[in-house]
Write an enzyme that holds these catalytic residues in place. Structure first.
Site, PDB file in Angstrom:
ATOM      1  N   GLY A 137     132.044  -4.515  84.566  1.00  0.00           N
ATOM      2  CA  GLY A 137     133.307  -4.263  83.897  1.00  0.00           C
ATOM      3  C   GLY A 137     134.432  -5.094  84.489  1.00  0.00           C
ATOM      4  O   GLY A 137     134.207  -6.182  85.023  1.00  0.00           O
ATOM      5  N   LEU A 138     135.654  -4.562  84.396  1.00  0.00           N
ATOM      6  CA  LEU A 138     136.856  -5.248  84.878  1.00  0.00           C
ATOM      7  C   LEU A 138     137.005  -6.631  84.245  1.00  0.00           C
ATOM      8  O   LEU A 138     137.360  -7.603  84.909  1.00  0.00           O
ATOM      9  CB  LEU A 138     136.842  -5.362  86.413  1.00  0.00           C
ATOM     10  CG  LEU A 138     136.890  -4.052  87.196  1.00  0.00           C
ATOM     11  CD1 LEU A 138     136.801  -4.328  88.690  1.00  0.00           C
ATOM     12  CD2 LEU A 138     138.141  -3.261  86.876  1.00  0.00           C
ATOM     13  N   CYS A 139     136.706  -6.706  82.957  1.00  0.00           N
ATOM     14  CA  CYS A 139     136.822  -7.987  82.246  1.00  0.00           C
ATOM     15  C   CYS A 139     137.551  -7.795  80.917  1.00  0.00           C
ATOM     16  O   CYS A 139     137.210  -8.437  79.916  1.00  0.00           O
ATOM     17  CB  CYS A 139     135.446  -8.603  82.035  1.00  0.00           C
ATOM     18  SG  CYS A 139     134.224  -7.510  81.279  1.00  0.00           S
ATOM     19  N   GLY A 140     138.532  -6.899  80.912  1.00  0.00           N
ATOM     20  CA  GLY A 140     139.308  -6.684  79.696  1.00  0.00           C
ATOM     21  C   GLY A 140     138.460  -6.071  78.596  1.00  0.00           C
ATOM     22  O   GLY A 140     137.631  -5.194  78.817  1.00  0.00           O
TER      23      GLY A 140
END
Length: 373
Positions: A137-140
């Site tokens: 995750g942590l990719c918009g």
């Protein structure tokens, strides 16, 4: 009695000071006799203003630590996305040369009645959807966009009365489809941190067996196409049957040339990370229109088509990884900017409250000194 009256008079004449803090300071200066009680606890001795300042200071430190993490993740993603794009470009000469060979062989076989299974178009009754998502995750909205694209395509296939099955590639997609048992999934696969021909072959073997056995009549590949560092878009391409010209075709049959890339170089300018872009196109070899083969062209075609299928899937996995890393770099850059803005606003509030506290203490000292006169 006179002391208490004097204290009350001074408190009423200073409305800007709180009654509690004023009375305590004046009593200590004038040394008025008061009833002694049990000493206050350490927690009660801390004023609300001091507690508020401590909370603000802790929050500012927390924002600073978060900003350091997001900055580090941004730099790591920037380094990885360059390597991912280089992998796409470095694999281009092999893929393009293979396309030219396949195209020339196919041209020679146009006059012959040859049955090539991977290029055979038949009436579509069931479609296999290869959905490529990320592992982290942590990719918009990277993973959400491709999943929404898959949901829209599934809804469209249902509206056409066609059956479908899903081949999920990537941990995020796997967890999504596992929570939805009403969506038929043929296989769950992982793309890996750096896609290689081995991961692509696992996908190719599955779609190859489904298509050759006629369990499905069409295979569509859903992945995120890498356009640039700030732009990527989820696309749907027809994977099987293969285009005889080596083009990438969408679900409507519109084919595009995919031999052009945007090549970029990460540099620093005035202490900030910047990108220098240039259009890059891999030169392809020129083949003679008349080629002589030692083996039967049909045998060569049967051997090269699975290899070409593998190269197409590998390219999609590499582009999806590059898009994921670019989205993560952009998301972490936005998070760092937001953390910087939040830190500035919190520091401003902290300085104002600290200044108000110091001003209040000075006023108390001045008022106490005037009371002794």
């Amino acid at each position: 009695m006179a002391c208490s009256n004097l204290t009350t008079m001074w408190v009423s004449s200073k409305p800007s000071l709180s009654a509690d803090s004023s009375s305590l300071s004046f009593r200590s200066v004038l040394k008025c006799p008061t009833n002694t009680s049990s000493p206050p606890s350490r927690a009660s001795s801390v004023s609300p203003l001091q507690a508020s300042l401590r909370e603000l200071r802790d929050r500012i430190d927390s924002v600073k630590n978060t900003q350091k993490i997001t900055e580090a993740m941004k730099l790591v993603a920037a380094a990885k996305v360059r390597r991912a794009q280089e992998a796409v470009v470095n694999g281009r000469p092999f893929s393009e040369t293979l396309v030219e060979v396949l195209y020339n062989i196919n041209e020679q076989l146009q006059t012959d009645d040859v049955d090539v299974p991977l290029t055979k178009v038949r009436p579509v009754k069931k479609v296999a959807l290869v959905v490529v998502t990320g592992d982290r995750g942590l990719c918009g909205g990277f993973n959400n966009f491709i999943i929404k694209k898959a949901e829209a395509r599934i809804k469209e296939l249902k509206g056409l009365g066609l059956e479908y099955t899903v081949i999920s590639v990537g941990k995020k997609g796997n967890s999504y489809f596992l929570r939805r048992p009403y969506i038929p999934v043929d296989k769950y696969l992982e793309a890996g941190t750096l896609p290689t021909a081995k991961e692509a072959q696992a996908v190719a073997d599955d779609v190859f067996s489904l298509f050759i056995s006629e369990e499905v009549d069409k295979v569509e590949l859903l992945y995120t196409k890498f356009v640039s560092l700030v732009k990527s878009e989820p696309v749907i391409h027809t994977l099987l049957p293969l285009s005889p010209k080596g083009e990438i075709c969408d679900i409507n049959g519109t084919c595009v040339d995919a031999a052009e890339d945007e090549f970029f170089r990460l540099t620093t300018k005035e202490g900030k990370l910047t990108v220098e872009r240039e259009t890059f196109r891999t030169p392809t070899a020129d083949f003679s229109p008349i080629l002589q083969f030692e083996q039967d062209p049909v045998q060569i075609l049967d051997a090269l088509l699975p290899l070409y299928l593998n190269s197409q899937i590998l390219r999609a996995l590499q582009e999806s990884l590059a898009s994921e890393l670019a989205a993560r770099m952009s998301a972490m850059s936005s998070a760092s900017d937001n953390a910087s803005d939040l830190k500035k606003s919190l520091s401003m509030v902290y300085n104002r409250k600290r200044q108000a506290k110091i001003t209040g203490e000075i006023l108390e000292i001045v008022a106490g000194a005037n009371a002794q006169v």
